[in-house]
Design a protein around this motif. Structure first.
Motif, PDB file in Angstrom:
ATOM      1  N   CYS A   8     -44.385  50.133  88.483  1.00  0.00           N
ATOM      2  CA  CYS A   8     -44.518  51.467  87.976  1.00  0.00           C
ATOM      3  C   CYS A   8     -43.025  52.059  87.329  1.00  0.00           C
ATOM      4  O   CYS A   8     -42.314  51.732  88.068  1.00  0.00           O
ATOM      5  N   GLY A   9     -42.938  52.413  86.328  1.00  0.00           N
ATOM      6  CA  GLY A   9     -41.829  52.944  85.673  1.00  0.00           C
ATOM      7  C   GLY A   9     -41.868  54.352  85.045  1.00  0.00           C
ATOM      8  O   GLY A   9     -41.349  54.922  84.310  1.00  0.00           O
ATOM      9  N   PHE A  10     -42.950  55.203  85.640  1.00  0.00           N
ATOM     10  CA  PHE A  10     -43.314  56.498  85.040  1.00  0.00           C
ATOM     11  C   PHE A  10     -42.301  57.450  85.473  1.00  0.00           C
ATOM     12  O   PHE A  10     -41.814  58.117  84.245  1.00  0.00           O
ATOM     13  N   ILE A  11     -41.941  57.638  86.633  1.00  0.00           N
ATOM     14  CA  ILE A  11     -40.930  58.823  86.620  1.00  0.00           C
ATOM     15  C   ILE A  11     -39.907  58.364  87.893  1.00  0.00           C
ATOM     16  O   ILE A  11     -40.476  57.290  88.451  1.00  0.00           O
ATOM     17  N   SER A  35     -40.554  46.496  84.446  1.00  0.00           N
ATOM     18  CA  SER A  35     -39.875  45.571  83.678  1.00  0.00           C
ATOM     19  C   SER A  35     -40.338  45.460  82.200  1.00  0.00           C
ATOM     20  O   SER A  35     -39.218  44.896  81.747  1.00  0.00           O
ATOM     21  N   GLU A  36     -41.233  45.931  81.815  1.00  0.00           N
ATOM     22  CA  GLU A  36     -41.354  46.069  80.412  1.00  0.00           C
ATOM     23  C   GLU A  36     -40.278  47.006  79.696  1.00  0.00           C
ATOM     24  O   GLU A  36     -39.502  47.043  78.925  1.00  0.00           O
ATOM     25  N   ARG A  37     -40.098  48.102  80.696  1.00  0.00           N
ATOM     26  CA  ARG A  37     -39.025  49.203  80.082  1.00  0.00           C
ATOM     27  C   ARG A  37     -37.545  48.810  80.350  1.00  0.00           C
ATOM     28  O   ARG A  37     -36.655  49.167  79.603  1.00  0.00           O
ATOM     29  N   TYR A  38     -37.312  48.129  81.563  1.00  0.00           N
ATOM     30  CA  TYR A  38     -36.066  47.934  81.937  1.00  0.00           C
ATOM     31  C   TYR A  38     -35.317  46.539  81.956  1.00  0.00           C
ATOM     32  O   TYR A  38     -34.571  46.033  82.857  1.00  0.00           O
ATOM     33  N   LYS A  39     -36.232  45.523  81.425  1.00  0.00           N
ATOM     34  CA  LYS A  39     -36.095  44.015  81.465  1.00  0.00           C
ATOM     35  C   LYS A  39     -34.769  43.649  81.743  1.00  0.00           C
ATOM     36  O   LYS A  39     -34.345  43.129  82.607  1.00  0.00           O
ATOM     37  N   THR A  40     -33.909  43.956  80.632  1.00  0.00           N
ATOM     38  CA  THR A  40     -32.755  43.579  80.452  1.00  0.00           C
ATOM     39  C   THR A  40     -31.919  43.721  81.590  1.00  0.00           C
ATOM     40  O   THR A  40     -30.795  43.099  82.156  1.00  0.00           O
ATOM     41  N   ASP A  41     -31.835  45.155  81.794  1.00  0.00           N
ATOM     42  CA  ASP A  41     -31.069  45.873  83.115  1.00  0.00           C
ATOM     43  C   ASP A  41     -31.425  45.239  84.289  1.00  0.00           C
ATOM     44  O   ASP A  41     -30.552  44.822  85.073  1.00  0.00           O
ATOM     45  N   ASP A  66     -37.155  35.611  90.085  1.00  0.00           N
ATOM     46  CA  ASP A  66     -37.421  34.327  89.255  1.00  0.00           C
ATOM     47  C   ASP A  66     -37.516  34.616  88.207  1.00  0.00           C
ATOM     48  O   ASP A  66     -37.119  33.771  87.028  1.00  0.00           O
ATOM     49  N   GLN A  67     -38.422  35.499  87.737  1.00  0.00           N
ATOM     50  CA  GLN A  67     -38.851  35.853  86.326  1.00  0.00           C
ATOM     51  C   GLN A  67     -39.363  37.169  86.193  1.00  0.00           C
ATOM     52  O   GLN A  67     -40.117  37.672  86.862  1.00  0.00           O
ATOM     53  N   TYR A  68     -38.840  38.305  85.112  1.00  0.00           N
ATOM     54  CA  TYR A  68     -39.534  39.439  84.796  1.00  0.00           C
ATOM     55  C   TYR A  68     -40.597  39.099  83.629  1.00  0.00           C
ATOM     56  O   TYR A  68     -40.081  38.492  82.493  1.00  0.00           O
ATOM     57  N   PHE A  69     -41.591  39.879  83.644  1.00  0.00           N
ATOM     58  CA  PHE A  69     -42.534  40.057  82.474  1.00  0.00           C
ATOM     59  C   PHE A  69     -43.118  41.345  82.312  1.00  0.00           C
ATOM     60  O   PHE A  69     -42.956  42.483  83.007  1.00  0.00           O
TER      61      PHE A  69
END
Ligand code: SF4
Length: 412
Positions: free
Chosen positions: A28-31, A64-70, A79-82
């Motif tokens: 979750c990346g809400f708050i 991981s949608e919001r901060y994948k690169t970081d 192993d992998q982010y989606f």
């Protein structure tokens, strides 16, 4: 999880042993708090991987949608982010095929008698503080026929209570039917055999579709319950939050709920410590909480989220003041909750029995949602009730957040 099971994979939700060959973390990346919890969970399982207790760690969901690169840079041992739209890719990495015909096929993580039904994804609202549209995209409703199929499948597996969720429940249908269609959906779902309760979570106040209240009042299957995050009551704050609402309009809406559906339980959530929230504005919020007597209420301390509109303002209420404001509101609410619960003593409610733990069965009334609301405790050393069944319960004692009762008779 339903797709994995159909591919003959063994899937376990929140495995107590925390062992297995692949761990998939749905974040979750809400708050701020949610992000911290997600990151701690990732670190915990990366550690397990280093100890050789799991083979692979995959991370999916909003964070991981919001901060994948970081994240790829900061925690490379995953192993992998989606992202949120990568289900087929995730399944491929898990050596399973994505099958479109299996949409709606689920492996429930809830007890078998209730299930969440997600009726739409994404959000078109402009709330200044909220990062959800950045992660979940535009509002996209699932058509009524597909939801009826999913509800019928769930009912055939023993689900009796459907908990309808979406980021914005009341916008349902606007994108595909060009009108608000939550009432139409409810009118179809009540026809599904085996579903006895339908509960509504996350309504939005502006433009609330009033026909939903008519269905709620007319249909015994639609719980007299609404979860409607109202966020604040001060006009200036509401305007800055871009909620399209005002103190007066909010009160009129609450009155409409109570007039059209007498006895309705209203749950709301608020944000305190929004940028520039003054002492006077907070006092207005407190007084309104006292006056409104909500059945349930939760409070969040404002979390400054990058790329939102509110992030252009200064996060100028200190953490200490935010915390203090949260506890002041919760103190007021706990007294209200205590008083409302005391009024239930001597009354009988139809309850759904969720589980047995220690010496008690835990049940809920139609006015209580799982995990977030009151529970009704039944002494298991004196009474037997069946988990997943409805039972009539006479309330004998009450505290702020729990009720104690005696079963009168099994309803089924
Ligand atoms: S309606 Fe809810 S999900 Fe949508 S932007 Fe506002 S707070 Fe976020």
């Amino acid at each position: 999880m339903g797709q994995l099971k159909a591919n003959n994979k063994e899937v376990v939700h929140e495995d107590a042993k925390e062992e297995g060959n692949i761990v998939v973390i749905n974040t979750c990346g809400f708050i701020g708090d949610a992000k911290e919890e997600s990151i701690n969970t990732i670190l915990h399982f990366v550690d397990k991987k280093e100890q050789g207790k799991v083979d692979k760690v995959f991370v999916t969901g909003c964070l991981s949608e919001r901060y994948k690169t970081d994240l790829e840079k900061e925690i490379p041992n995953v192993d992998q982010y989606f992202g949120t739209h990568d289900l087929p890719l995730l399944l491929k990495a898990l050596k399973a095929d994505y099958k479109h015909e299996l949409v709606g096929e689920r492996l429930l993580t809830t007890p078998r008698h209730f299930a969440y039904l997600k009726i739409a994804e994404g959000c078109d609202r402009p709330c200044s503080f909220c990062a959800i549209p950045l992660m979940r995209g535009k509002h996209k409703s699932t058509p009524i026929e597909e939801l009826v199929v999913e509800a019928t499948k769930l009912a055939s597996k023993g689900v009796k209570e459907l908990i309808l969720i979406a980021q914005d429940l009341t916008y349902y249908g606007f994108d595909i039917y060009k009108k608000r269609a939550l009432a139409d959906l409810l009118n179809e779902l009540v026809k599904v055999d085996g579903i006895e309760w339908i509960r509504l979570h996350y309504a939005y106040p502006t433009g609330f579709p009033e026909d939903v209240l008519d269905v709620m009042a007319a249909s015994p299957k639609v719980c007299n319950y609404i979860d409607i995050p109202l966020q604040h009551i001060n006009d200036e704050i509401l305007q800055s939050m871009r909620r399209g609402n005002s103190h007066q309009k909010t009160n009129e809406l609450i009155q409409k709920f109570r007039d059209k559906v007498p006895g309705i339980a209203i749950r709301t959530t608020l944000i305190v410590g929004y940028p520039n929230e003054t002492e006077a504005q907070f006092e207005e919020l407190k007084q309104w909480v006292r006056d409104s007597r909500f059945d349930r209420l939760g409070v969040f301390a404002y979390s400054h989220e990058e790329d939102t509109h509110a992030a252009t303002l200064e996060d100028n209420v200190s953490d200490e003041v935010k915390k203090q404001r949260v506890s002041e509101i919760m103190e007021i609410q706990s007294q209200i909750s205590f008083e409302l619960n005391q009024e239930k003593i001597g009354k009988t409610f139809t309850c759904l029995v969720d589980r047995k733990e220690g010496n008690y069965f835990y049940a809920r009334t139609e006015f209580d949602s799982p995990d977030v609301d009151n529970e009704v405790l039944i002494d298991a050393t004196k009474y037997y009730v069946q988990i997943g069944h409805f039972v009539e319960v006479l309330i004998t004692e009450a505290s702020e957040y729990d009720l104690i009762g005696e079963p009168i008779k099994n309803k089924e």
